[in-house]
Design a protein around this motif. Structure first.
Motif, PDB file in Angstrom:
ATOM      1  N   ALA A  31       3.376 -18.833 -16.245  1.00 26.79           N
ATOM      2  CA  ALA A  31       2.756 -18.636 -15.943  1.00 26.79           C
ATOM      3  C   ALA A  31       3.522 -17.186 -15.966  1.00 26.79           C
ATOM      4  CB  ALA A  31       1.426 -18.869 -14.895  1.00 26.79           C
ATOM      5  N   ASP A  32       3.790 -16.956 -15.737  1.00 26.87           N
ATOM      6  CA  ASP A  32       4.602 -15.481 -15.400  1.00 26.87           C
ATOM      7  C   ASP A  32       4.135 -14.437 -16.347  1.00 26.87           C
ATOM      8  OD1 ASP A  32       6.585 -17.251 -13.125  1.00 26.87           O
ATOM      9  OD2 ASP A  32       8.151 -16.068 -13.921  1.00 26.87           O
ATOM     10  N   LEU A  33       4.503 -13.626 -14.814  1.00 25.11           N
ATOM     11  CA  LEU A  33       3.866 -11.916 -16.132  1.00 25.11           C
ATOM     12  C   LEU A  33       4.997 -11.123 -16.819  1.00 25.11           C
ATOM     13  CD1 LEU A  33       1.432 -10.474 -12.789  1.00 25.11           C
ATOM     14  CD2 LEU A  33       0.761 -11.815 -15.162  1.00 25.11           C
TER      15      LEU A  33
ATOM     16  N   HIS B 229       0.884  -1.405   0.413  1.00 20.51           N
ATOM     17  CA  HIS B 229       0.232   0.011  -0.202  1.00 20.51           C
ATOM     18  C   HIS B 229       1.204   1.563   0.191  1.00 20.51           C
ATOM     19  CE1 HIS B 229       0.672  -0.561   3.909  1.00 20.51           C
ATOM     20  NE2 HIS B 229      -0.032   0.591   4.589  1.00 20.51           N
ATOM     21  N   HIS B 230       2.336   1.174   0.195  1.00 22.67           N
ATOM     22  CA  HIS B 230       2.893   2.760   0.318  1.00 22.67           C
ATOM     23  C   HIS B 230       3.589   2.012  -1.372  1.00 22.67           C
ATOM     24  CE1 HIS B 230       3.577   3.171   4.051  1.00 22.67           C
ATOM     25  NE2 HIS B 230       3.606   1.795   4.587  1.00 22.67           N
ATOM     26  N   VAL B 231       3.861   1.251  -2.423  1.00 25.55           N
ATOM     27  CA  VAL B 231       4.310   1.497  -3.682  1.00 25.55           C
ATOM     28  C   VAL B 231       2.838   1.167  -4.497  1.00 25.55           C
ATOM     29  CG1 VAL B 231       5.838   0.858  -2.227  1.00 25.55           C
ATOM     30  CG2 VAL B 231       4.882  -1.177  -3.482  1.00 25.55           C
ATOM     31  N   ASP B 232       3.691   0.825  -5.943  1.00 27.76           N
ATOM     32  CA  ASP B 232       2.912   0.679  -6.751  1.00 27.76           C
ATOM     33  C   ASP B 232       2.476  -0.946  -6.998  1.00 27.76           C
ATOM     34  OD1 ASP B 232       1.764   0.473  -9.008  1.00 27.76           O
ATOM     35  OD2 ASP B 232       2.351   1.329 -10.760  1.00 27.76           O
ATOM     36  N   TYR B 233       1.693  -1.243  -6.563  1.00 32.28           N
ATOM     37  CA  TYR B 233       1.759  -2.760  -6.723  1.00 32.28           C
ATOM     38  C   TYR B 233       1.397  -3.767  -7.703  1.00 32.28           C
ATOM     39  CZ  TYR B 233      -2.894  -2.973  -7.307  1.00 32.28           C
ATOM     40  OH  TYR B 233      -4.591  -2.758  -8.109  1.00 32.28           O
ATOM     41  N   SER B 234       1.437  -3.259  -8.847  1.00 29.45           N
ATOM     42  CA  SER B 234       1.135  -3.601 -10.503  1.00 29.45           C
ATOM     43  C   SER B 234       2.694  -3.674 -10.568  1.00 29.45           C
ATOM     44  CB  SER B 234       0.043  -2.361 -11.170  1.00 29.45           C
ATOM     45  OG  SER B 234       0.957  -1.095 -11.498  1.00 29.45           O
ATOM     46  N   VAL B 235       4.036  -2.547 -10.037  1.00 25.49           N
ATOM     47  CA  VAL B 235       4.739  -3.082 -10.937  1.00 25.49           C
ATOM     48  C   VAL B 235       5.976  -3.883 -10.096  1.00 25.49           C
ATOM     49  CG1 VAL B 235       7.131  -2.048 -10.941  1.00 25.49           C
ATOM     50  CG2 VAL B 235       4.555  -0.423 -11.703  1.00 25.49           C
TER      51      VAL B 235
ATOM     52  N   ASP C 181      -9.533  -1.390  -1.460  1.00 24.81           N
ATOM     53  CA  ASP C 181     -10.897  -1.677  -1.668  1.00 24.81           C
ATOM     54  C   ASP C 181     -10.660  -3.041  -2.455  1.00 24.81           C
ATOM     55  OD1 ASP C 181      -9.945  -1.468  -4.424  1.00 24.81           O
ATOM     56  OD2 ASP C 181     -11.049   0.662  -4.709  1.00 24.81           O
ATOM     57  N   ALA C 182     -11.700  -3.626  -2.308  1.00 24.45           N
ATOM     58  CA  ALA C 182     -12.264  -5.011  -2.839  1.00 24.45           C
ATOM     59  C   ALA C 182     -11.706  -5.079  -4.469  1.00 24.45           C
ATOM     60  CB  ALA C 182     -13.819  -5.442  -3.229  1.00 24.45           C
ATOM     61  N   ALA C 183     -11.550  -4.157  -5.415  1.00 22.01           N
ATOM     62  CA  ALA C 183     -10.884  -4.120  -6.673  1.00 22.01           C
ATOM     63  C   ALA C 183      -9.559  -4.358  -6.169  1.00 22.01           C
ATOM     64  CB  ALA C 183     -11.613  -3.408  -7.557  1.00 22.01           C
ATOM     65  N   GLU C 184      -9.213  -3.734  -5.985  1.00 23.84           N
ATOM     66  CA  GLU C 184      -7.136  -3.826  -5.300  1.00 23.84           C
ATOM     67  C   GLU C 184      -7.063  -5.236  -4.811  1.00 23.84           C
ATOM     68  OE1 GLU C 184      -6.055   1.030  -5.329  1.00 23.84           O
ATOM     69  OE2 GLU C 184      -7.428   0.246  -3.860  1.00 23.84           O
ATOM     70  N   VAL C 185      -7.954  -5.354  -3.590  1.00 27.86           N
ATOM     71  CA  VAL C 185      -7.204  -6.588  -3.116  1.00 27.86           C
ATOM     72  C   VAL C 185      -7.852  -8.420  -4.330  1.00 27.86           C
ATOM     73  CG1 VAL C 185      -8.177  -8.939  -1.268  1.00 27.86           C
ATOM     74  CG2 VAL C 185      -8.220  -6.387  -0.948  1.00 27.86           C
ATOM     75  N   ALA C 186      -8.634  -8.259  -4.655  1.00 30.62           N
ATOM     76  CA  ALA C 186      -8.633  -8.783  -5.953  1.00 30.62           C
ATOM     77  C   ALA C 186      -7.780  -9.148  -6.794  1.00 30.62           C
ATOM     78  CB  ALA C 186      -9.606  -9.125  -7.060  1.00 30.62           C
ATOM     79  N   ALA C 187      -7.177  -7.501  -7.522  1.00 32.94           N
ATOM     80  CA  ALA C 187      -6.674  -7.465  -8.494  1.00 32.94           C
ATOM     81  C   ALA C 187      -5.133  -8.222  -8.171  1.00 32.94           C
ATOM     82  CB  ALA C 187      -5.877  -5.898  -8.686  1.00 32.94           C
ATOM     83  N   ILE C 188      -4.675  -7.403  -6.543  1.00 33.99           N
ATOM     84  CA  ILE C 188      -3.301  -8.552  -5.886  1.00 33.99           C
ATOM     85  C   ILE C 188      -3.667 -10.610  -6.235  1.00 33.99           C
ATOM     86  CG2 ILE C 188      -2.100  -8.524  -3.421  1.00 33.99           C
ATOM     87  CD1 ILE C 188      -3.087  -6.215  -3.235  1.00 33.99           C
ATOM     88  N   ALA C 189      -4.366 -10.132  -5.381  1.00 32.81           N
ATOM     89  CA  ALA C 189      -4.707 -12.001  -5.141  1.00 32.81           C
ATOM     90  C   ALA C 189      -4.503 -12.859  -6.733  1.00 32.81           C
ATOM     91  CB  ALA C 189      -5.672 -12.370  -5.171  1.00 32.81           C
ATOM     92  N   GLY C 190      -4.905 -11.985  -8.039  1.00 29.11           N
ATOM     93  CA  GLY C 190      -4.724 -12.609  -9.008  1.00 29.11           C
ATOM     94  C   GLY C 190      -3.782 -12.394 -10.078  1.00 29.11           C
ATOM     95  N   VAL C 191      -2.814 -12.181  -8.888  1.00 31.64           N
ATOM     96  CA  VAL C 191      -1.020 -12.102  -9.781  1.00 31.64           C
ATOM     97  C   VAL C 191      -0.869 -13.568  -9.278  1.00 31.64           C
ATOM     98  CG1 VAL C 191       1.113 -11.637  -9.365  1.00 31.64           C
ATOM     99  CG2 VAL C 191      -0.838  -9.686  -9.629  1.00 31.64           C
ATOM    100  N   PHE C 192      -1.061 -14.360  -7.931  1.00 26.66           N
ATOM    101  CA  PHE C 192      -0.369 -15.511  -8.008  1.00 26.66           C
ATOM    102  C   PHE C 192      -1.831 -16.912  -8.407  1.00 26.66           C
ATOM    103  CE2 PHE C 192       1.599 -12.419  -5.266  1.00 26.66           C
ATOM    104  CZ  PHE C 192       2.799 -13.016  -6.547  1.00 26.66           C
ATOM    105  N   ASP C 193      -1.005 -17.823  -7.936  1.00 21.24           N
ATOM    106  CA  ASP C 193      -2.145 -19.343  -7.919  1.00 21.24           C
ATOM    107  C   ASP C 193      -2.799 -19.938  -6.943  1.00 21.24           C
ATOM    108  OD1 ASP C 193      -1.156 -18.741 -11.009  1.00 21.24           O
ATOM    109  OD2 ASP C 193       0.635 -19.969 -10.391  1.00 21.24           O
ATOM    110  N   ARG C 194      -3.751 -20.281  -7.067  1.00 19.35           N
ATOM    111  CA  ARG C 194      -4.513 -20.413  -6.088  1.00 19.35           C
ATOM    112  C   ARG C 194      -4.511 -19.351  -4.692  1.00 19.35           C
ATOM    113  NH1 ARG C 194      -2.044 -25.433  -4.101  1.00 19.35           N
ATOM    114  NH2 ARG C 194      -0.155 -24.712  -5.162  1.00 19.35           N
ATOM    115  N   PRO C 195      -5.039 -18.121  -5.302  1.00 16.89           N
ATOM    116  CA  PRO C 195      -4.678 -17.475  -3.615  1.00 16.89           C
ATOM    117  C   PRO C 195      -6.044 -18.253  -2.478  1.00 16.89           C
ATOM    118  CG  PRO C 195      -6.271 -16.573  -4.946  1.00 16.89           C
ATOM    119  CD  PRO C 195      -5.491 -17.776  -6.238  1.00 16.89           C
TER     120      PRO C 195
END
Length: 210
Positions: free
Chosen positions: A208-210, A74-80, A128-142
């Motif tokens: 499956a790496d991004l 939550h301090h950084v650009d998590y998408s990077v 928020d909920a959308a950001e939590v889902a985006a973070i979880a979606g980067v990894f398998d079987r969250p």
């Protein structure tokens, strides 16, 4: 021993249990303090410290069996940052992410009204909920676990953030709050009111790496 990338709050305990642990921070002052703590705890042979910027000097791919990322995203650009963390996980490796959340708009408004400290630094936020889902979606079987509902009130308990030296009544109050949170977290409709989430994900396949 498994290779583990940990923040300092749990680094020394993990090293004492036999893990080979890497602590990384951009602050040289914190690295110096961590080295001193490792010496005091007698775990210098199980730890390695890197004063580095993760974006400029990321760890090599497939470096770690386990990564713990506690209250960092939550301090950084998590998408990077998240694709970097995924790449440096070994196949079959796991990541544990803990972050503050504010899913309920009503609770966000109430929180803004309360005369209590809210942020430790200017860049801090709650997901928020959308950001939590985006973070979880980067990894398998969250797997997501929500906590910090009744324990939001811990800040009003005398010396609650210094439990080792707090009076017995304060320690008891904190234990009760955390126990209640654990039981009612099974009620999915309450998740929007929680203040924190833990996301545990895996890396099943390098392809499956991004």
């Amino acid at each position: 021993p498994r290779s583990t990338l940990f923040p300092y709050t749990t680094l020394f305990r993990s090293a004492a249990l036999g893990a080979y642990v890497v602590g990384m921070d951009i602050s040289p002052e914190l690295i110096s303090l961590a080295r001193l703590r490792a010496e005091l705890d007698g775990v210098t042979d199980h730890v390695e410290f890197q004063n580095a910027d993760l974006l400029k000097a990321p760890p090599p791919p497939d470096s770690f069996d386990l990564i713990l990322c506690s209250a960092v995203l939550h301090h950084v650009d998590y998408s990077v940052v998240l694709p970097i963390l995924r790449r440096c996980l070994k196949k079959g490796g796991r990541i544990v992410i803990g972050e503050p959340i504010a899913i309920s708009p009503v609770l966000r408004k109430i929180r803004n009204w309360l005369p209590v400290g809210k942020y430790a630094s200017p860049d801090e936020k709650q997901f928020d909920a959308a950001e939590v889902a985006a973070i979880a979606g980067v990894f398998d079987r969250p797997e997501l676990s929500y906590f910090n509902l009744t324990s939001r009130l811990i800040r009003f308990v005398p010396r609650a953030f210094d439990l080792e030296n707090a009076p017995a009544a304060s320690r008891g109050a904190v234990i009760v709050m955390m126990t209640v949170d654990r039981w009612i977290s099974r009620l999915s409709f309450l998740r929007r009111f929680y203040g924190a989430v833990t996301i545990v994900g895996t890396k099943d396949s390098p392809s499956a790496d991004l």
